[in-house]
Design a protein around this motif. Structure first.
Motif, PDB file in Angstrom:
ATOM      1  N   SER A 287       9.038   1.930  16.302  1.00  0.00           N
ATOM      2  CA  SER A 287      10.131   2.441  15.324  1.00  0.00           C
ATOM      3  C   SER A 287       9.685   3.047  14.431  1.00  0.00           C
ATOM      4  CB  SER A 287      10.482   0.934  14.617  1.00  0.00           C
ATOM      5  OG  SER A 287      11.075   0.041  15.612  1.00  0.00           O
ATOM      6  N   THR A 288       8.461   3.015  13.996  1.00  0.00           N
ATOM      7  CA  THR A 288       7.879   4.141  12.802  1.00  0.00           C
ATOM      8  C   THR A 288       8.146   5.509  13.442  1.00  0.00           C
ATOM      9  OG1 THR A 288       6.586   2.413  11.576  1.00  0.00           O
ATOM     10  CG2 THR A 288       6.273   4.779  11.290  1.00  0.00           C
ATOM     11  N   VAL A 289       7.512   5.702  14.675  1.00  0.00           N
ATOM     12  CA  VAL A 289       7.288   6.928  14.908  1.00  0.00           C
ATOM     13  C   VAL A 289       8.765   7.604  15.372  1.00  0.00           C
ATOM     14  CG1 VAL A 289       6.701   8.301  17.252  1.00  0.00           C
ATOM     15  CG2 VAL A 289       5.286   6.594  16.308  1.00  0.00           C
ATOM     16  N   VAL A 290       9.803   6.810  15.800  1.00  0.00           N
ATOM     17  CA  VAL A 290      10.942   7.339  16.032  1.00  0.00           C
ATOM     18  C   VAL A 290      11.521   7.694  14.797  1.00  0.00           C
ATOM     19  CG1 VAL A 290      13.445   6.599  16.612  1.00  0.00           C
ATOM     20  CG2 VAL A 290      11.338   5.913  18.112  1.00  0.00           C
ATOM     21  N   VAL A 291      11.355   6.845  13.684  1.00  0.00           N
ATOM     22  CA  VAL A 291      12.186   7.242  12.507  1.00  0.00           C
ATOM     23  C   VAL A 291      11.463   8.503  11.747  1.00  0.00           C
ATOM     24  CG1 VAL A 291      12.446   6.597  10.035  1.00  0.00           C
ATOM     25  CG2 VAL A 291      12.635   5.023  11.854  1.00  0.00           C
ATOM     26  N   VAL A 292      10.087   8.582  11.892  1.00  0.00           N
ATOM     27  CA  VAL A 292       9.488   9.451  11.104  1.00  0.00           C
ATOM     28  C   VAL A 292       9.846  11.138  11.923  1.00  0.00           C
ATOM     29  CG1 VAL A 292       7.355  10.607  10.863  1.00  0.00           C
ATOM     30  CG2 VAL A 292       7.617   8.258  10.374  1.00  0.00           C
ATOM     31  N   ILE A 293       9.963  11.018  13.216  1.00  0.00           N
ATOM     32  CA  ILE A 293      10.108  12.248  13.906  1.00  0.00           C
ATOM     33  C   ILE A 293      11.656  12.740  13.812  1.00  0.00           C
ATOM     34  CG2 ILE A 293      10.283  13.189  16.150  1.00  0.00           C
ATOM     35  CD1 ILE A 293       7.759  11.632  17.059  1.00  0.00           C
ATOM     36  N   THR A 294      12.314  11.613  13.925  1.00  0.00           N
ATOM     37  CA  THR A 294      13.955  12.250  13.554  1.00  0.00           C
ATOM     38  C   THR A 294      14.220  12.605  12.244  1.00  0.00           C
ATOM     39  OG1 THR A 294      14.214   9.682  13.380  1.00  0.00           O
ATOM     40  CG2 THR A 294      14.576  10.717  15.680  1.00  0.00           C
ATOM     41  N   SER A 296      11.858  14.261  10.118  1.00  0.00           N
ATOM     42  CA  SER A 296      11.316  15.183   9.975  1.00  0.00           C
ATOM     43  C   SER A 296      11.099  16.399  10.760  1.00  0.00           C
ATOM     44  CB  SER A 296       9.647  14.833   9.796  1.00  0.00           C
ATOM     45  OG  SER A 296       9.112  14.308  11.045  1.00  0.00           O
ATOM     46  N   LEU A 297      11.850  16.223  11.949  1.00  0.00           N
ATOM     47  CA  LEU A 297      11.960  17.129  12.993  1.00  0.00           C
ATOM     48  C   LEU A 297      13.287  17.271  13.565  1.00  0.00           C
ATOM     49  CD1 LEU A 297       8.562  16.806  15.017  1.00  0.00           C
ATOM     50  CD2 LEU A 297       9.074  18.437  12.971  1.00  0.00           C
ATOM     51  N   PRO A 298      13.688  18.493  14.041  1.00  0.00           N
ATOM     52  CA  PRO A 298      15.075  18.414  14.353  1.00  0.00           C
ATOM     53  C   PRO A 298      14.931  17.881  15.931  1.00  0.00           C
ATOM     54  CG  PRO A 298      14.126  20.684  14.417  1.00  0.00           C
ATOM     55  CD  PRO A 298      13.003  19.760  13.764  1.00  0.00           C
ATOM     56  N   VAL A 299      14.715  16.782  16.313  1.00  0.00           N
ATOM     57  CA  VAL A 299      14.630  15.897  17.446  1.00  0.00           C
ATOM     58  C   VAL A 299      16.188  15.324  17.536  1.00  0.00           C
ATOM     59  CG1 VAL A 299      13.608  14.822  19.109  1.00  0.00           C
ATOM     60  CG2 VAL A 299      12.309  16.568  17.716  1.00  0.00           C
ATOM     61  N   ARG A 300      16.685  15.135  18.526  1.00  0.00           N
ATOM     62  CA  ARG A 300      18.001  14.327  18.914  1.00  0.00           C
ATOM     63  C   ARG A 300      17.253  12.542  19.189  1.00  0.00           C
ATOM     64  NH1 ARG A 300      20.103  14.629  23.480  1.00  0.00           N
ATOM     65  NH2 ARG A 300      18.814  16.249  24.067  1.00  0.00           N
ATOM     66  N   GLN A 304      13.832  12.913  25.241  1.00  0.00           N
ATOM     67  CA  GLN A 304      12.606  12.279  25.974  1.00  0.00           C
ATOM     68  C   GLN A 304      11.467  12.265  25.377  1.00  0.00           C
ATOM     69  OE1 GLN A 304      12.324  13.970  30.212  1.00  0.00           O
ATOM     70  NE2 GLN A 304      10.994  12.287  30.761  1.00  0.00           N
ATOM     71  N   LEU A 305      11.102  13.425  24.981  1.00  0.00           N
ATOM     72  CA  LEU A 305       9.861  13.739  24.140  1.00  0.00           C
ATOM     73  C   LEU A 305       9.689  12.478  23.050  1.00  0.00           C
ATOM     74  CD1 LEU A 305       7.397  15.436  23.492  1.00  0.00           C
ATOM     75  CD2 LEU A 305       8.511  16.593  22.022  1.00  0.00           C
ATOM     76  N   LEU A 306      10.763  12.339  22.260  1.00  0.00           N
ATOM     77  CA  LEU A 306      10.628  11.096  21.307  1.00  0.00           C
ATOM     78  C   LEU A 306      10.255   9.855  21.949  1.00  0.00           C
ATOM     79  CD1 LEU A 306      11.170  10.318  18.314  1.00  0.00           C
ATOM     80  CD2 LEU A 306      13.618   9.984  18.780  1.00  0.00           C
TER      81      LEU A 306
END
Length: 642
Positions: A287-294, A296-300, A304-306
């Motif tokens: 969950s932390t990786v998903v929240v941080v990436i979404t 801080s980065l323009p990722v949907r 799939q990368l997320l």
């Protein structure tokens, strides 16, 4: 009981309480929109969970089934009450019967409470009278309550059992009163037995009972109070009082399980807790990786990368999280096992002596490691040992590679298992050293036997020479000297003829004496020539299949002695007409086989064969002696020949 029967028993009993609770929910929503009293529900849930854990881990443990029965009895009590209320409101015909069951359901609480205490391993009384009496009183009360004409307690005081037998109202009511009173006394006796067992217990057994005693202590006054409160007309309060006591007893049993393995299910508790904590850590990492990436980065969020990055993070956290969680749980709930494992880890890093390390980790001065050998078990220094009945096996690829003995009065099996798991690699290394020590001991014993055999053989030769050939030669010399002094030609001729005969006998004696030594043919032509020469002077047929090549002197000598001893035994003791000799070379070395079709029954521990075994073992070979299928003897030696 077989595996199928166990699975069937669990499949039938485990769902009963949840099914009854589901029935309460359904009926409760129709009646008053509730699912039942919270206290009853908590008591039922705790007892049911403890019962499921126990019957899962230790099927034969009767206390587990008692707790499962208690949880089911609580669920049945609530279901009967809700079903009775619903039926009476709808004026259904089965309403009075369900009210009767609801009114008497407390008896099943008493029954399973008493059995749960009585069947605790450290409490179980030597006599079966108390458990049998408890079950009998519960059953008698339930049957009597169904047929008595007495009015039910509140809130069904206007009702009587539809099965009441008015003609026997008095005796049945008396029987019901006596049986329920005895049932209450059985429960009080169970608490007394538990407290008495706790007072007698020492060490680990006392710690195991600590929490259970704490949970069961309120039962005695609660049972007395519930009878008094119920008699005063406050049945609801009596039920609440007993429910609270049931909760304390079940929680006490659960804590005894978690902290001191009262029912031997500690592994389930610790493993479940460790997996739960590590699973939470994995979910948190994902969950932390998903929240941080979404954020801080323009990722949907559905990219799939997320998903890949979050999964990799979770996978990287899984193992360390479980290790950390397991250590946390062990430190909290099983301190003794945790400390033992830590001692082993620290000792292995310092290359400490494994024997002393096992003693320190387990606290058992009698603990020792045994290793399998051809003739049983040996200690780490190669000495033969007899295992005790209490041990933990070390398995490698399904085979027992070592056995750790311990004293169960000093250390728990679970602690030993944890220590063995942690030190398994070092135990295997110790096993290799034990095997080497055993071989050294065998070689030492073999050399001692060889030295003794050589000395004895030398003495025999000296005795035979002195008593046989030497005496005969001296006699011949005296005969010839006497003939020369006498001088008469007839006498001289007779003495010379006699001397010639005695010389021939002397030569034969010397040949017989030398038959146990290497023949000249062996030194000149090898095993093939030596066996041919042996066949020419043995009074039985010889069937030879001997390789025609030379081998090292020591190997040829050992092979010759095997052949000579085996043939000599066959001729002297087996009563045979033919002996077969095979000498071949293959990848395993030089194989010598001597076969006969005699009476068999040879003793491989005999003096001659034991000496051959030592001689062969000194070269790194193996000698085997046994009976052939269909009769006869087979002597087989395998010698390394480089």
């Amino acid at each position: 009981m077989g595996t199928t029967a166990r699975v069937l028993a669990r499949v039938v009993t485990w769902p009963l309480a949840p099914a009854l609770v589901a029935g309460q929910v359904a009926i409760g929503e129709r009646v008053d929109g509730g699912a039942g009293d919270v206290v009853y529900l908590v008591a039922m849930l705790v007892c049911w969970v403890v019962g499921v854990m126990l019957t899962w881990r230790v099927f034969e443990q009767a206390a587990g089934w008692a707790f499962l029965g208690l949880g089911t009895a609580l669920a049945w009590s609530g279901f009967a009450e809700f079903a009775a209320d619903s039926a009476l409101k709808s004026q259904a015909s089965y309403g009075p019967l369900m009210a009767t069951f609801s009114d008497t359901s407390f008896a099943w609480w008493f029954l399973f409470l008493a059995l749960g205490i009585q069947f605790t391993p450290a409490v179980r009384p030597a006599s079966r009278i108390l458990p049998v009496l408890t079950v009998a009183c519960g059953m008698v009360f339930q049957i009597a309550a169904l047929f008595r004409s007495t009015h039910l307690d509140q809130p069904y005081e206007d009702l009587v059992s539809p099965w009441a037998v008015a003609s026997f109202a008095g005796p049945i009511a008396l029987l019901a009163a006596i049986s329920v009173t005895l049932l209450g006394l059985c429960l009080l006796a169970s608490v007394y037995v538990l407290v008495a067992a706790f007072r007698r217990a020492r060490g680990e057994a006392r710690r195991q009972l600590l929490w259970l005693v704490a949970g069961a202590t309120p039962l005695a006054p609660a049972v007395v109070a519930s009878f008094a409160v119920s008699y005063a007309g406050f049945e609801q309060a009596a039920g609440w009082l007993l429910s609270v006591c049931i909760i304390t007893l079940a929680l006490g049993a659960a804590l005894s399980v978690a902290k001191y393995r009262l029912y031997d299910v500690e592994r389930i508790v610790t493993d479940s807790a460790a997996y739960a904590i590590s699973t939470g850590a994995v979910i948190a990492a994902f969950s932390t990786v998903v929240v941080v990436i979404t954020k801080s980065l323009p990722v949907r969020p559905d990219a799939q990368l997320l998903t890949i990055l979050a999964t990799l993070a979770a996978a990287g956290v899984a193992r360390p999280a479980y290790t950390w969680a397991r250590r946390l749980v062990d430190r909290r709930f099983n301190r003794r096992r945790f400390d033992a494992v830590q001692i082993v880890r620290a000792g292995l890093k310092e290359s400490a002596d494994l024997g002393a390390l096992l003693v320190e980790a387990t606290g058992d001065p009698q603990v020792r490691a045994l290793f399998p050998a051809d003739d049983g078990w040996v200690t780490s220094d190669g000495r033969v040992a007899v295992p005790s009945p209490d041990f933990v096996d070390v398995l490698r690829q399904g085979n027992v590679s070592a056995r750790i003995e311990f004293d169960p009065s000093r250390v728990d099996r679970g602690v030993v298992q944890a220590v063995v798991h942690e030190a398994s690699a070092e135990i295997d290394n110790l096993g290799l050293r034990a095997e080497l020590a055993k071989q050294v001991e065998q070689i030492t014993e073999s050399r001692a036997r060889l030295a003794g055999a050589h000395l004895e053989e030398r003495r025999r030769m000296e005795r035979d020479l002195h008593d046989g050939a030497q005496q005969r030669i001296l006699a011949i010399a005296l005969q010839l000297r006497s003939a020369r002094v006498n001088g008469a030609e007839p006498v001289l001729r007779a003495e010379v003829d006699r001397a010639i005969t005695d010389l021939a006998l002397t030569v034969q004696e010397l040949r017989d004496l030398a038959s146990g030594l290497q023949p000249a043919a062996l030194a000149g032509g090898g095993l093939r020539a030596a066996t041919d020469e042996l066949a020419s002077r043995i009074p039985v047929r010889m069937k030879l299949d001997v390789v025609d090549r030379r081998f090292p002197v020591a190997v040829e000598s050992a092979a010759w002695f095997v052949i000579a001893e085996a043939v000599s035994n066959a001729v002297k003791h087996a009563g045979v007409d033919e002996v077969e000799i095979r000498v071949v070379q293959d990848a395993g070395g030089l194989r010598v086989v001597v076969l006969d079709e005699g009476v068999g029954g040879v003793d491989p521990r005999g003096r001659g064969l034991q000496g051959l075994a030592d001689r062969v073992a000194a070269l790194g070979g193996v000698l085997s002696v046994g009976d052939r299928t269909g009769g006869g003897t087979e002597v087989k030696a395998v010698l390394p020949c480089g």
